[in-house]
Motif scaffolding. Sequence first.
Motif, mmCIF file in Angstrom:
data_model
loop_
_atom_site.group_PDB
_atom_site.id
_atom_site.type_symbol
_atom_site.label_atom_id
_atom_site.label_comp_id
_atom_site.label_asym_id
_atom_site.label_seq_id
_atom_site.Cartn_x
_atom_site.Cartn_y
_atom_site.Cartn_z
ATOM 1 N N ARG A 133 0.851 -1.198 0.000
ATOM 2 C CA ARG A 133 0.000 0.000 0.000
ATOM 3 C C ARG A 133 0.879 1.239 0.000
ATOM 4 N N GLU A 134 1.920 1.219 0.854
ATOM 5 C CA GLU A 134 2.802 2.384 0.941
ATOM 6 C C GLU A 134 3.509 2.611 -0.388
ATOM 7 N N VAL A 171 -3.213 -2.398 -6.917
ATOM 8 C CA VAL A 171 -2.138 -3.109 -6.220
ATOM 9 C C VAL A 171 -2.693 -4.084 -5.187
ATOM 10 N N VAL A 172 -3.529 -3.592 -4.291
ATOM 11 C CA VAL A 172 -3.937 -4.428 -3.151
ATOM 12 C C VAL A 172 -4.865 -5.552 -3.598
ATOM 13 N N VAL A 173 -5.911 -5.195 -4.345
ATOM 14 C CA VAL A 173 -6.875 -6.227 -4.755
ATOM 15 C C VAL A 173 -6.230 -7.269 -5.682
ATOM 16 N N PHE A 226 5.331 -5.105 -6.797
ATOM 17 C CA PHE A 226 3.934 -5.523 -6.756
ATOM 18 C C PHE A 226 3.836 -6.961 -7.235
ATOM 19 N N PRO A 227 3.355 -7.864 -6.397
ATOM 20 C CA PRO A 227 3.432 -9.292 -6.723
ATOM 21 C C PRO A 227 2.554 -9.697 -7.905
ATOM 22 N N SER A 228 1.503 -8.927 -8.173
ATOM 23 C CA SER A 228 0.592 -9.332 -9.245
ATOM 24 C C SER A 228 1.046 -8.807 -10.599
ATOM 25 N N MET A 229 2.183 -8.102 -10.624
ATOM 26 C CA MET A 229 2.608 -7.487 -11.877
ATOM 27 C C MET A 229 3.932 -8.065 -12.366
ATOM 28 N N THR A 230 4.118 -8.019 -13.694
ATOM 29 C CA THR A 230 5.384 -8.454 -14.272
ATOM 30 C C THR A 230 6.435 -7.370 -14.049
ATOM 31 N N ILE A 231 7.669 -7.676 -14.472
ATOM 32 C CA ILE A 231 8.753 -6.715 -14.286
ATOM 33 C C ILE A 231 8.423 -5.404 -14.993
ATOM 34 N N SER A 232 7.997 -5.502 -16.253
ATOM 35 C CA SER A 232 7.730 -4.250 -16.967
ATOM 36 C C SER A 232 6.514 -3.541 -16.383
#
Lengths: 349, 295
Positions: A236-237, A253-255, B137-143
């Motif tokens: 979040r930060e 990001v969070v969801v 961000f874990p749900s995103m790729t590197i780019s």
Amino acid sequence: MSTATLMKPQKPWQASTQQRLISASVFLVAAAISYGVVAATPMKGKLAYVFVFFASLSVLDFFFHLVTRGISAAKDAVARTVVAFGICVAVLPIVSILATVFMRGYKGLHFGLFTHDMKLNSVSDPIAQGGLLHALIGSTILVLVALVISLPLGILTAVYMTEIRGRFMRPIKFLVQAMSGVPSIVAGLFILAAVVYPLTKSYSGFVGSLALSILMIPTIARTSEEVLLLIPNDLREAGVALGGTQWRTVAMVVVPAARSGLVTAMILGIARIAGETAPVLLLSGGGDQVNANPFSGPMGSLPFYIWKSYSVGTEESITRAWAAILVLLVIVLVLFISARLLSERRTNK
Amino acid sequence: MTTSENQKDPEKNMQTPSVVSSLGSVAKTQSAPKSPGSQALGVGLEARGVHAWFGDRLVLEDMSLDFWSGTVTALIGPSGCGKSTFIRTLNRMHEFIPGAAMAGSVLLNGQDVYAPGTDVTKIRLKIGMVFQKPNPFPSMTISENVLAGLKLAQIKVENKDDLLQECLERAGLWNEVKDRLGAYGGSLSGGQQQRLCIARSLAVRPEVLLMDEPCSALDPGSTLKIEETISHLSSTMTIIIVTHNMQQAARVSDYTAFFLSDGGPGKMVEVGPTGEIFSRPKDKRTENYVTGRFG
């Protein structure tokens, strides 16, 4: 050759063959005792075997370990037996339900179940006639409409409780918890009084879905809340520090980071309502023919079909009910497994 | 140097803070380090009498410090002396902690970031931040990670691929990831993840970069890479780095500020060019700390 190549891989922390044999014989002795005790006393039934078996196993294990390895090993052995007993108590009913449903249900299965409705047949007709199509379509529509209503509301409620943390967080948390205990018949009666009598005045799938949503929203909201609380604050930060607004950080990001957990929340919500009978009975009626329009006319559903078939009480109707239970169970299971797989595949990549 | 001389973006109609004048005297007493001639791009960020509280507890007292554009300032000091709290007041991340409060002002190009009516998301766009723990961000790729700031702040760019490559190159990560930009950010090693986070901060083109112990979770090799990245970046932006590693402070920074708490709120003991702080500190406590005699 160095000595290292002569070494065989070993697992010294595991029990030796001798110890295993001893454990197995203790196990067999306990089984024999339970058989003997049940035969000698007036106790009857499978449960008696289980109880006597675990009781004698823990006593035997305790003394055996006390003599061979001392008091703490003996306590350990008893604790192990108690835990195993607990697992059996928890798992046996589930296995029993699954086995019973399968054993009784498969006799009523035939391909026509998925292509015919009950428009021209009564539940007492031979099993090969008529089918579940109306109930399958009805249940699917009821669940989907309820899902469309509940999923956004449930997740937004969770977002309010975990991200926005507004002034009404506590009362809402309390209400959501209280609502998850609402009996399904009460939800049905509420919709009957609030929507059906004053407004629609007739059976329809949609009002049934409304009642199901009342049951589904708290389940989704509570599970989603727990999932969102697990997302580290770092994310979040990081989102906010990049110049995102709180709303965009939550949405982007969070969801997404909580996606697999939110899928679980959705599955639990569906599992909560898929078998609900009472509100469906009150609000959607139970047609015997296919009705794909949720806004008018009675709509069949699997729980209703099961209830109706079972209440008639003939041999054919009861077989039909078991077949429908099996179908319902398989659908929920398939849904559960596929959603799990889908969410895992996305996160593992 | 007054605030009005320093306004680089007068068209950005942020309100000129009234609180500055009352604290101006405090600011003047704290002599700012003289900037080396080659890097004299002016003061990018100024803290004026910054205080910070958690609940009733004052954790940071009267912090006044100038950060010059194109320089690296290291904040050193023992744990709990308010370094992290201080840099979090600079980009208004402090206010996310429940019960947090602050006083004083922070001037970015002469404009108070705490002035009423300030768009806080714009402030955070200009003052980027790299956290202690790598947090791609874990749900995103590197780019996607690198370009996440653009999406979050709804910024349109012409050529995303060029920006992606530029940011990853500036963060010293391009050669390692150019063949797997579609992999998830979490698949990188810890050091690579941290450089990915730096690249992510760079994509929105901040003027100031705050780094809160960016190497504390990394091995020496990754640390070295990040330090190289910092020296590359420092020519174009203001960098403020919190570190517990005194060799690191000596290696990467132009200026060093030493913070200390004697059980009460954290205060700044001394600030100066890094060479002087480490070789001829004016304050006995600074000397004890940098020579490892305590803390």
